[in-house]
Design a protein around this motif. Structure first.
Motif, PDB file in Angstrom:
ATOM      1  N   GLN A 178       0.823  -1.207   0.000  1.00 16.29           N
ATOM      2  CA  GLN A 178       0.000   0.000   0.000  1.00 16.29           C
ATOM      3  C   GLN A 178       0.861   1.263   0.000  1.00 16.29           C
ATOM      4  OE1 GLN A 178      -3.536  -0.349  -0.422  1.00 16.29           O
ATOM      5  NE2 GLN A 178      -2.522  -2.288  -0.898  1.00 16.29           N
ATOM      6  N   GLN A 233       1.807   1.813  -3.526  1.00 14.33           N
ATOM      7  CA  GLN A 233       0.668   2.342  -4.278  1.00 14.33           C
ATOM      8  C   GLN A 233       0.515   3.845  -4.050  1.00 14.33           C
ATOM      9  OE1 GLN A 233      -2.767  -0.174  -4.086  1.00 14.33           O
ATOM     10  NE2 GLN A 233      -4.195   1.461  -4.636  1.00 14.33           N
ATOM     11  N   LEU A 284      -0.151   6.382   5.523  1.00 15.57           N
ATOM     12  CA  LEU A 284      -0.446   4.960   5.638  1.00 15.57           C
ATOM     13  C   LEU A 284      -0.503   4.530   7.099  1.00 15.57           C
ATOM     14  CD1 LEU A 284      -0.972   2.253   4.309  1.00 15.57           C
ATOM     15  CD2 LEU A 284       1.503   1.935   4.110  1.00 15.57           C
ATOM     16  N   LYS A 305      -7.132  -1.194   2.292  1.00 18.82           N
ATOM     17  CA  LYS A 305      -6.934  -1.010   0.851  1.00 18.82           C
ATOM     18  C   LYS A 305      -7.938  -0.014   0.274  1.00 18.82           C
ATOM     19  CE  LYS A 305      -6.719  -5.540  -0.028  1.00 18.82           C
ATOM     20  NZ  LYS A 305      -6.603  -6.790  -0.827  1.00 18.82           N
ATOM     21  N   VAL A 322      -6.781   3.457   1.280  1.00 24.39           N
ATOM     22  CA  VAL A 322      -5.604   3.835   0.498  1.00 24.39           C
ATOM     23  C   VAL A 322      -6.008   4.229  -0.916  1.00 24.39           C
ATOM     24  CG1 VAL A 322      -3.503   2.928  -0.600  1.00 24.39           C
ATOM     25  CG2 VAL A 322      -3.907   2.556   1.844  1.00 24.39           C
ATOM     26  N   GLU A 323      -6.956   3.508  -1.481  1.00 22.92           N
ATOM     27  CA  GLU A 323      -7.428   3.842  -2.824  1.00 22.92           C
ATOM     28  C   GLU A 323      -8.019   5.242  -2.863  1.00 22.92           C
ATOM     29  OE1 GLU A 323     -10.727   2.059  -5.872  1.00 22.92           O
ATOM     30  OE2 GLU A 323      -9.471   0.635  -4.781  1.00 22.92           O
ATOM     31  N   CYS A 349      -5.174   7.662  -2.764  1.00 23.68           N
ATOM     32  CA  CYS A 349      -4.495   7.729  -4.062  1.00 23.68           C
ATOM     33  C   CYS A 349      -5.216   8.659  -5.019  1.00 23.68           C
ATOM     34  CB  CYS A 349      -4.358   6.333  -4.668  1.00 23.68           C
ATOM     35  SG  CYS A 349      -3.110   5.303  -3.879  1.00 23.68           S
TER      36      CYS A 349
END
Length: 292
Positions: A16, A19, A32, A64, A67-68, A71
């Motif tokens: 992650q 990413q 994170l 996840k 984190v997406e 992003c």
């Protein structure tokens, strides 16, 4: 496999982080840690020493998904759903601007003025213009028990969020919120102090701000008109009518706006010369004056 059920914390954090870095997210490691900590309830030390811990699948998927969102450059505070301000944990989402550390300086300045000039048990009426999350009204009221605050905002969404934060802070008896275009809902009332962090970004600059701000934070709370001065040109000439003699007004602004703001105060003939204070980077950020 990261898509399977047996993912260790260390494996997930590594993938992650990569990413986030590929997406160009500033402070990827720190963000994170905040995300993983909010899901696992591990502090930063525990995140380091529990790298072999096998995460429950639902926790791995939650990390996840967060984190997406990061992003896509959604602000971390919106993803986590909260932000600390003056030792209060405020709910944050896209209904209002995220409270900034610089605005804590404005709250602290107001608290000093209140405690210096007003007896501890003398009621102090405060008006917070453009309250957003309610941060200034709530932070000042929490720190000074004699404060009774009214927070106003033109946005019904922001007011809904401010009221939620008021309940979370347990300040419903001392802080109220009203929908108002600046002073419109408090006509005829007078206050001991006025505080405001109004929109002050020039219109042309708003799209150029970092994506976390330009894409996600409400533009109504950012856009201050062609030169960022629209709200000061409305607030300052009216403020004296809503202040008791000796009452203060304290404002946040950009450093390049203070000459014009000082001139606005001087033109009213109703205030002491405006004083400016610097932020953490040494640039003028706050301005205050007292009604004669």
């Amino acid at each position: 496999m990261l898509g399977g059920e047996n993912v260790t914390l260390g494996e997930l954090l590594k993938s992650q982080r990569q990413q986030l870095e590929r997406a160009g997210v500033p402070g990827a490691e720190s963000d994170l840690q905040w995300i993983a900590g909010s899901v696992t309830r591990f502090n930063r030390v525990q995140l380091m020493i529990n790298r072999e811990f096998v995460l429950p699948p639902e926790q791995a998927e939650q990390i996840k998904a967060m984190v997406e969102r990061r992003c896509r450059r959604e602000p971390l505070q919106y993803i986590l759903g909260n932000q600390s301000f003056m030792n209060l944990k405020l709910r944050t989402d896209s209904r209002a601007l995220i409270p900034r550390p610089e605005t804590e300086l404005l709250a602290e300045h107001c608290i000093r003025l209140i405690k210096k000039d007003y007896p501890r048990f003398a009621p102090f009426r405060l008006l917070d213009i453009g309250t957003g999350t309610g941060a200034l009204a709530l932070g000042i009221a929490k720190a000074a028990s004699n404060v009774r605050a009214v927070g106003v905002d033109i946005s019904p969404d922001a007011l809904e969020l401010a009221k939620e934060n008021c309940g979370l802070c347990g300040l419903e008896e001392r802080v109220t919120f009203l929908q108002s275009d600046l002073f419109s809902a408090v006509e005829g009332q007078v206050f001991d102090g006025i505080v405001s962090n109004p929109p002050y970004i020039p219109t042309r600059v708003v799209p150029e701000l970092m994506p976390e701000v330009s894409r996600f934070e409400p533009h109504i709370a950012l856009d201050g008109g062609e030169y960022g001065m629209d709200f000061y040109q409305r607030i300052i000439p009216q403020a004296a009518r809503f202040l008791k003699s000796g009452g203060f007004i304290a404002l946040e602004a950009e450093h390049f706006q203070f000459d014009a703001i000082k001139q606005l105060f001087a033109q009213t003939g109703a205030f002491t010369p405006a004083a400016c204070m610097a932020d953490y980077e040494g640039r003028n950020r706050l301005c205050s004056a007292k009604k004669l």
